[in-house]
Design a protein around this motif. Structure first.
Motif, PDB file in Angstrom:
ATOM      1  N   ILE A  65       0.875  -1.182   0.000  1.00 32.65           N
ATOM      2  CA  ILE A  65       0.000   0.000   0.000  1.00 32.65           C
ATOM      3  C   ILE A  65       0.910   1.229   0.000  1.00 32.65           C
ATOM      4  O   ILE A  65       1.774   1.362   0.866  1.00 32.65           O
ATOM      5  CB  ILE A  65      -0.940   0.008   1.215  1.00 32.65           C
ATOM      6  N   VAL A  66       0.725   2.114  -0.979  1.00 32.51           N
ATOM      7  CA  VAL A  66       1.628   3.268  -1.112  1.00 32.51           C
ATOM      8  C   VAL A  66       0.925   4.618  -0.982  1.00 32.51           C
ATOM      9  O   VAL A  66       1.571   5.660  -0.918  1.00 32.51           O
ATOM     10  CB  VAL A  66       2.412   3.216  -2.440  1.00 32.51           C
ATOM     11  N   CYS A  67      -0.408   4.618  -0.961  1.00 32.83           N
ATOM     12  CA  CYS A  67      -1.131   5.879  -0.741  1.00 32.83           C
ATOM     13  C   CYS A  67      -2.450   5.575  -0.050  1.00 32.83           C
ATOM     14  O   CYS A  67      -3.017   4.489  -0.207  1.00 32.83           O
ATOM     15  CB  CYS A  67      -1.361   6.629  -2.060  1.00 32.83           C
ATOM     16  N   LEU A  68      -2.927   6.530   0.734  1.00 26.10           N
ATOM     17  CA  LEU A  68      -4.234   6.373   1.379  1.00 26.10           C
ATOM     18  C   LEU A  68      -4.826   7.738   1.687  1.00 26.10           C
ATOM     19  O   LEU A  68      -4.123   8.753   1.716  1.00 26.10           O
ATOM     20  CB  LEU A  68      -4.150   5.496   2.637  1.00 26.10           C
ATOM     21  N   SER A  69      -6.131   7.738   1.909  1.00 26.83           N
ATOM     22  CA  SER A  69      -6.808   8.992   2.233  1.00 26.83           C
ATOM     23  C   SER A  69      -8.136   8.699   2.916  1.00 26.83           C
ATOM     24  O   SER A  69      -8.823   7.736   2.569  1.00 26.83           O
ATOM     25  CB  SER A  69      -7.058   9.786   0.940  1.00 26.83           C
ATOM     26  N   PHE A  70      -8.482   9.533   3.895  1.00 27.13           N
ATOM     27  CA  PHE A  70      -9.830   9.526   4.460  1.00 27.13           C
ATOM     28  C   PHE A  70     -10.716  10.409   3.590  1.00 27.13           C
ATOM     29  O   PHE A  70     -10.233  11.383   2.996  1.00 27.13           O
ATOM     30  CB  PHE A  70      -9.828  10.135   5.870  1.00 27.13           C
ATOM     31  N   ASN A  71     -12.011  10.091   3.515  1.00 25.86           N
ATOM     32  CA  ASN A  71     -12.931  11.093   2.968  1.00 25.86           C
ATOM     33  C   ASN A  71     -13.145  12.165   4.040  1.00 25.86           C
ATOM     34  O   ASN A  71     -12.853  11.947   5.225  1.00 25.86           O
ATOM     35  CB  ASN A  71     -14.253  10.460   2.496  1.00 25.86           C
ATOM     36  N   LEU A  72     -13.609  13.328   3.632  1.00 29.31           N
ATOM     37  CA  LEU A  72     -13.748  14.458   4.545  1.00 29.31           C
ATOM     38  C   LEU A  72     -14.804  14.184   5.621  1.00 29.31           C
ATOM     39  O   LEU A  72     -14.777  14.759   6.703  1.00 29.31           O
ATOM     40  CB  LEU A  72     -14.117  15.713   3.746  1.00 29.31           C
ATOM     41  N   GLN A  73     -15.726  13.277   5.309  1.00 28.66           N
ATOM     42  CA  GLN A  73     -16.797  12.943   6.253  1.00 28.66           C
ATOM     43  C   GLN A  73     -16.326  11.942   7.319  1.00 28.66           C
ATOM     44  O   GLN A  73     -17.049  11.636   8.264  1.00 28.66           O
ATOM     45  CB  GLN A  73     -17.991  12.357   5.486  1.00 28.66           C
TER      46      GLN A  73
END
Length: 372
Positions: free
Chosen positions: A142-150
């Motif tokens: 896994i090389v990138c991740l992000s939460f949604n703003l919610q």
């Protein structure tokens, strides 16, 4: 702008702003205007040097207020730090390999996600360091991740050519986004959380529907690997940076190509919008950064002075300053309108590969490769 007229305009389409709270909203708009109009001559000084990990760092991120930040490392851990004291608050241990991608669930900041070369993503409590969930399913790093703003989902991008969306509460995979033919190295939710983009080594960026996991558009045009992909704040535009030395601008709703922003003589390593979505900054291996007007597509400033490639570029929240991190062992602060270098941040003994502002814009963090 006339604040009263603006609030009247907002009221027409926003039933939550009733007559009783109109005055308060006008007051808030006026305060915002004052803040944007403030003259700044803030100089940054070296506050703390943290020998963070025994092995090199991979990434860094602030929570929204800037009171805490996190570091990921080749030592398989993520550490949580108190910004004011420089004290290590806790170490998040459990991954079996390099912790490469890290994020707070801003604006809340009560959760941390870590993505690892061990093919898993873990969700942690910021306060206690407890691991809520381990997300398994990827067949490569896994090389990138992000939460949604919610803060209901976390997305992970992997060398296995897929991205996955995970439910934070249930700890379950919701959907796999399949369609790229090479590694996914960048992903980003839009602010409303109904779309996500993935950038790949296959030279394309895909736009996905978060609810269904369906690919809506493929942004085809780059002739090199994608390095960065971002939505602007109102979700109308997408900017993509590529190893083909160009940045491209796309209509986020239709997926159509709007413009190609040229001028760099080497690979573009990072792109970002300012918070208003009116300007785009690009960072390149040619040692320069550029600022473009999103409406006219013209280059409005060239940030020249670094003696090595620039791997990271970001606007301060106010949008008047730009921060760059370079392999020349310095970070620089620039005037976004003129391209004038305001300050060179020196003191690092090796190349700086990441940097960030806190939301207030008065603290900067820079990360460099620590060699013993």
């Amino acid at each position: 702008t006339d604040a009263i007229a603006l609030v009247e305009e907002i009221r027409k389409g926003e039933p939550l702003i009733t007559a009783s709270c109109k005055e308060h909203v006008v007051h808030l708009v006026q305060r915002l205007q004052e803040k944007l109009g403030e003259k700044e001559d803030h100089k940054f000084h070296l506050f703390k040097v943290l020998r963070a990990h025994i092995l090199p760092l991979t990434n860094v991120a602030f929570n929204k207020s800037g009171s805490r930040f996190i570091t990921g490392s080749y030592d398989r851990t993520c550490k949580v730090w108190d910004t004011a004291s420089g004290k290590e608050l806790r170490t998040l241990e459990g991954h079996g390999n390099v912790v490469y991608a890290i994020a707070f669930n801003n604006p809340y900041g009560d959760k941390i996600a870590t993505g690892s070369f061990d093919k898993t993503c873990k969700l942690w409590s910021t306060e206690t360091g407890k691991c809520y969930h381990t997300f398994r399913g990827h067949s490569a790093e896994i090389v990138c991740l992000s939460f949604n703003l919610q803060s209901t989902l976390v997305a992970t991008g992997s060398m296995d050519t897929t991205a996955k969306l995970w439910d934070i509460e249930k700890g379950e995979e919701i959907v796999t986004l399949s369609g790229h033919s090479a590694e996914i190295i960048a992903l980003s939710f839009n602010t409303t959380g109904d779309r996500i983009i993935t950038g790949s080594f296959d030279h394309t960026v895909a736009v996905w529907d978060v609810g269904t996991g369906r690919m809506l558009h493929t942004l085809i045009g780059h002739r090199g690997e994608i390095s960065s992909a971002q939505f602007n704040w109102d979700c109308s535009l997408i900017a993509t940076g590529s190893m083909d030395k160009t940045c491209m601008l796309w209509n986020a709703m239709t997926g159509t190509h709007i413009a190609t922003l040229t001028g760099h003589s080497d690979e573009i390593l990072d792109v970002c919008f300012d918070y208003a979505g009116q300007r785009i900054a690009t960072a390149s291996a040619d040692g320069s950064a550029r600022v473009y007007n999103a409406e006219t597509k013209k280059c409005i400033a060239k940030l020249e002075g670094h003696g090595g490639e620039i791997s990271k570029v970001c606007f301060n929240p106010k949008g008047n300053h730009i921060l760059t991190a370079s392999s020349d062992k310095t970070a620089r602060l620039w005037d976004a309108a003129t391209g004038h270098c305001l300050q060179t941040l020196e003191g690092h003994t090796d190349e700086i590969f990441s940097c960030a502002f806190n939301y207030k814009g008065n603290i900067i963090i820079t990360v460099f490769t620590q060699k013993e």
